[in-house]
Scaffold this active site. Sequence first.
Site, PDB file in Angstrom:
ATOM      1  N   GLU A   5      40.815  52.049  36.585  1.00  0.00           N
ATOM      2  CA  GLU A   5      40.586  52.754  35.312  1.00  0.00           C
ATOM      3  C   GLU A   5      39.323  53.609  35.399  1.00  0.00           C
ATOM      4  O   GLU A   5      39.278  54.733  34.899  1.00  0.00           O
ATOM      5  CB  GLU A   5      40.495  51.734  34.169  1.00  0.00           C
ATOM      6  CG  GLU A   5      41.831  51.023  33.960  1.00  0.00           C
ATOM      7  CD  GLU A   5      41.746  49.907  32.934  1.00  0.00           C
ATOM      8  OE1 GLU A   5      40.935  48.976  33.131  1.00  0.00           O
ATOM      9  OE2 GLU A   5      42.480  49.958  31.934  1.00  0.00           O
TER      10      GLU A   5
ATOM     11  N   GLU B  78      46.204  43.320  35.721  1.00  0.00           N
ATOM     12  CA  GLU B  78      45.774  42.539  34.550  1.00  0.00           C
ATOM     13  C   GLU B  78      46.860  41.608  34.036  1.00  0.00           C
ATOM     14  O   GLU B  78      46.587  40.513  33.539  1.00  0.00           O
ATOM     15  CB  GLU B  78      45.334  43.483  33.425  1.00  0.00           C
ATOM     16  CG  GLU B  78      43.988  44.170  33.646  1.00  0.00           C
ATOM     17  CD  GLU B  78      44.069  45.437  34.482  1.00  0.00           C
ATOM     18  OE1 GLU B  78      45.109  45.676  35.136  1.00  0.00           O
ATOM     19  OE2 GLU B  78      43.080  46.196  34.504  1.00  0.00           O
TER      20      GLU B  78
HETATM   21  N1  3HC Z   1      35.759  39.878  39.022  1.00  0.00           N
HETATM   22  C1  3HC Z   1      34.911  38.983  39.554  1.00  0.00           C
HETATM   23  N2  3HC Z   1      35.138  38.338  40.711  1.00  0.00           N
HETATM   24  C2  3HC Z   1      36.268  38.639  41.352  1.00  0.00           C
HETATM   25  C3  3HC Z   1      37.191  39.579  40.871  1.00  0.00           C
HETATM   26  C4  3HC Z   1      36.892  40.232  39.652  1.00  0.00           C
HETATM   27  N3  3HC Z   1      37.694  41.145  39.117  1.00  0.00           N
HETATM   28  N4  3HC Z   1      38.217  39.648  41.735  1.00  0.00           N
HETATM   29  C5  3HC Z   1      37.942  38.788  42.728  1.00  0.00           C
HETATM   30  N5  3HC Z   1      36.763  38.186  42.494  1.00  0.00           N
HETATM   31  C6  3HC Z   1      36.085  37.201  43.334  1.00  0.00           C
HETATM   32  C7  3HC Z   1      36.866  35.905  43.462  1.00  0.00           C
HETATM   33  O1  3HC Z   1      36.598  35.058  42.360  1.00  0.00           O
HETATM   34  C8  3HC Z   1      36.330  35.376  44.762  1.00  0.00           C
HETATM   35  O2  3HC Z   1      35.065  34.832  44.483  1.00  0.00           O
HETATM   36  P1  3HC Z   1      34.499  33.625  45.345  1.00  0.00           P
HETATM   37  O3  3HC Z   1      34.319  34.159  46.734  1.00  0.00           O
HETATM   38  O4  3HC Z   1      33.239  33.266  44.635  1.00  0.00           O
HETATM   39  O5  3HC Z   1      35.562  32.573  45.275  1.00  0.00           O
HETATM   40  C9  3HC Z   1      36.096  36.645  45.599  1.00  0.00           C
HETATM   41  O6  3HC Z   1      36.075  37.713  44.649  1.00  0.00           O
HETATM   42  C10 3HC Z   1      37.159  36.917  46.605  1.00  0.00           C
HETATM   43  O7  3HC Z   1      38.425  36.855  45.968  1.00  0.00           O
HETATM   44  P2  3HC Z   1      39.727  36.439  46.766  1.00  0.00           P
HETATM   45  O8  3HC Z   1      39.537  35.111  47.368  1.00  0.00           O
HETATM   46  O9  3HC Z   1      40.878  36.633  45.845  1.00  0.00           O
HETATM   47  O10 3HC Z   1      39.688  37.540  47.948  1.00  0.00           O
HETATM   48  P3  3HC Z   1      40.798  38.455  48.536  1.00  0.00           P
HETATM   49  O11 3HC Z   1      40.110  39.320  49.510  1.00  0.00           O
HETATM   50  O12 3HC Z   1      41.972  37.642  48.944  1.00  0.00           O
HETATM   51  O13 3HC Z   1      41.317  39.379  47.314  1.00  0.00           O
HETATM   52  C11 3HC Z   1      41.206  40.846  45.427  1.00  0.00           C
HETATM   53  C12 3HC Z   1      40.478  40.319  46.685  1.00  0.00           C
HETATM   54  C13 3HC Z   1      42.444  41.613  45.839  1.00  0.00           C
HETATM   55  C14 3HC Z   1      40.259  41.751  44.673  1.00  0.00           C
HETATM   56  C15 3HC Z   1      41.642  39.643  44.571  1.00  0.00           C
HETATM   57  O14 3HC Z   1      40.517  38.826  44.369  1.00  0.00           O
HETATM   58  C16 3HC Z   1      42.204  40.005  43.234  1.00  0.00           C
HETATM   59  O15 3HC Z   1      43.370  40.291  43.103  1.00  0.00           O
HETATM   60  N6  3HC Z   1      41.342  39.938  42.211  1.00  0.00           N
HETATM   61  C17 3HC Z   1      41.769  40.105  40.861  1.00  0.00           C
HETATM   62  C18 3HC Z   1      41.715  41.520  40.481  1.00  0.00           C
HETATM   63  C19 3HC Z   1      42.044  41.643  39.033  1.00  0.00           C
HETATM   64  O16 3HC Z   1      42.803  40.899  38.454  1.00  0.00           O
HETATM   65  N7  3HC Z   1      41.438  42.649  38.425  1.00  0.00           N
HETATM   66  C20 3HC Z   1      41.644  42.919  37.045  1.00  0.00           C
HETATM   67  C21 3HC Z   1      40.549  42.305  36.289  1.00  0.00           C
HETATM   68  S1  3HC Z   1      40.828  42.430  34.563  1.00  0.00           S
HETATM   69  C22 3HC Z   1      40.348  44.007  34.192  1.00  0.00           C
HETATM   70  O17 3HC Z   1      39.985  44.771  35.033  1.00  0.00           O
HETATM   71  C23 3HC Z   1      40.360  44.319  32.738  1.00  0.00           C
HETATM   72  C24 3HC Z   1      40.233  45.772  32.480  1.00  0.00           C
HETATM   73  O18 3HC Z   1      41.495  46.358  32.428  1.00  0.00           O
HETATM   74  C25 3HC Z   1      39.532  46.015  31.184  1.00  0.00           C
END
Ligand code: 3HC
Length: 701
Positions: free
Chosen positions: A105, A125
């Site tokens: 975004e 999300e």
């Molecule tokens: N915020 C904070 N921490 C996050 C994060 C995020 N969005 N995404 C991942 N992390 C952290 C994890 O908690 C983890 O922390 P840790 O090492 O302390 O356990 C670390 O990053 C690594 O995560 P993964 O083990 O999942 O690592 P991968 O390399 O396998 O994957 C990733 C990385 C693809 C970024 C995966 O973590 C992922 O899919 N994350 C979620 C992304 C997501 O859902 N984003 C949307 C958030 S909601 C949003 O943006 C709202 C907006 O629209 C207003």
Amino acid sequence: MTAEYKVVGDVAVITLANPPVNGLGFATRVGITDGLDKANADDAVKSIVITGAGKAFSGGADIKEFGTPKAAQEPNLGSVILALEASQKPIVAAIHSVVMGGGLELALGCHYRVVAPGTSVALPEVKLGLLPGAGGTQRLPRVLGVETALNMIVSGEAVKSDVLASLHGQKLFDKLSASAETVLDEAIDFAKKVAGTKPEDLPLVRNLPSRHPNGEAYFAFARNMVQGMSKNYPAPVKCLEAVRASTTMKFDAGIAEERRLFTELMLSPESSALRHLFMAERAASKVPDVEADTPQRQIKMVGVIGAGTMGGGISMNFLNAGIPVKILEMKQEALDRGIATIRKNYEAQVKKGKLKQEKYDERMALLSTTLDYADLKDADLIIEAVFEELGVKEKVFTQLDEIAKPGAILASNTSTLDVDKIAAFTKRPQDVVGMHFFSPANVMKLLEVVRGAKTGKDVLATVMALAKKIKKTAVVSGVCDGFIGNRMIEQYSRQAGFLLDEGATPQQVDRAVEKFGFAMGPFRMGDLAGNDIGWAIRKRRATERADMKYSRTADKLCELGRFGQKTGAGWYDYAPGKRDAIPSPVVLELIEKHRKDEGIVPRKISDEEIVQRLVYSLVNEGAHILEDGIASKSGDIDMVYLTGYGFPLWRGGPMHYANEVGLYNVAESMKRFAKNPRDDGEFWKPAPLLQKLVAEGKKFS
Ligand code: 3HC
Ligand code: NAI
């Protein structure tokens, strides 16, 4: 400040620097707006690049900040994006590795986007029970077209940047860089070229149209599809409504509609559960006293003892991950049978098109067999999956101790035996650990890693990392009868038996629990797993723990040889070769006779009572497990139930569910159940931890 600012020639570069994935938390957001202010105020700066440090452009909003005041503190993400759009100087996003959620975004708020090939692009999300809440539902359709954008938003799946760039022209990405290494330099060059563009000529995604030629018909069709596929989850349909708004409303009204829907979802129990699951899954892989930098042992070859139900499935996990496996058995026929089953499983996958023939051949080439322990001398990890008898385990571990190389990890798949006793059969208890897989072991995600009193920290660190490699969700459990999952399920099964005594039927109990969302009710589950397993445990308990009371219905069922699906009859009847559970008049008669024998006058029990009694029996035992230090956090217990026992994902696991209901309410219900004349005052004694949390107004955390 978690964004860095520097000037390269006449280009300002703002670098998000909030490891691990540049989550857009408050400090990062402030870092971005401060950088923008500086760049716009500096006459020497002609254009701006935004990029991310480390392994992501940005993984999106900072999930750890959700539910805290900081999440909404200005500048919120929407305000940051408005500031980007308002910049008088061109802004180019230099995108690499991962651009997700709020990260995408943010990029869509920039004037231009240069992306590295292979970047994972997603608005995920929906997987957190949310929708993109910072303009994603309004801007993505404007650059990708409504249908592609809707697919991405409703599925949450990542698509590679190269695919998007080739399919959808230049609206999402202005340039695909040669590589991830060059993306920043190429973005800086791009920024130099567009420097000097008049502010009113800077392109904004918000100014593009969002249209569908058959809007209403398309959305009606899509709504039916999405509703059908997501019945327990409100987010996908709301994603659709938000995208639809992009086609029916002006941009700012669409943004307001998106915000309204996002706020509703943020408050929904389903999103709370899914966010909990995301964090709990990652937290489970961390063991409190095992440091992240604990050295790990190398696992290049695995030995498996026993080619039965579990040994075969366990082996497949390692073969799938490209790790060679050698299986040991007592007799050639047992080996042949085990290998044939593995082949059959793989062949079924090939037939369904889920596995390519070459992959199947590669995996089978990694598999070898032996009848001789000496052939396991090179194995780095040996997992025992032989009969569940301590004497048999003793024989196996004594031999392993003789032949295994120093430093080899010796694991037992025991589901009920004491891992410390098993470790004591060797002179190297520090190398012994429980690896409790669930059946079918090649399918089920859960792996309970049982930590013995002497298990080495490096052994734990190695096994936890290995679990990730074989795509399991590993949860550490201390040594106790049943570990986390089965210790809790025993209380749940006891309670299910009491419900039969009091007036419920197996089908009523199963239906109530399945309506709550469990994949299977306790009686259908018993029939699937084999009622004889519980029978054996109860017989053992009769000598070990005579104080533990059970309904006698299950014993009476087993006395009739009704062990479940494998004998064609259990709590239900089964037609030959079929798995459909047919209510059994024999069982109903058995239960009625049992009640008469015990002098019980049956009563009508509501579905609500059934669900509460079953779920709260898990919660109370879960609290004991936490108190005893068998699980280190309540999220671990939830992960066990979500990945191994079919607890509904959208309810977040038993402990999270109890938090949502309110521990006070849980304890009050338990007090009510304890007044049941059939209760001997033991079952519903609240765990001291539960009492303490209620008194302090706290939750399981
Ligand atoms: N915020 C904070 N921490 C996050 C994060 C995020 N969005 N995404 C991942 N992390 C952290 C994890 O908690 C983890 O922390 P840790 O090492 O302390 O356990 C670390 O990053 C690594 O995560 P993964 O083990 O999942 O690592 P991968 O390399 O396998 O994957 C990733 C990385 C693809 C970024 C995966 O973590 C992922 O899919 N994350 C979620 C992304 C997501 O859902 N984003 C949307 C958030 S909601 C949003 O943006 C709202 C907006 O629209 C207003
Ligand atoms: P199984 O009976 O299907 O297989 C056991 C295999 O071990 C047999 O092929 C047998 O020939 C072999 N075996 C026995 N003694 C041996 C020895 N001394 N040396 C080499 N091989 C030997 O049993 P299953 O179901 O695979 O269970 C194995 C272990 O896994 C048990 O400890 C059980 O408690 C545990 N477990 C079982 C689960 C299940 O659902 N079946 C789930 C989780 C754990």
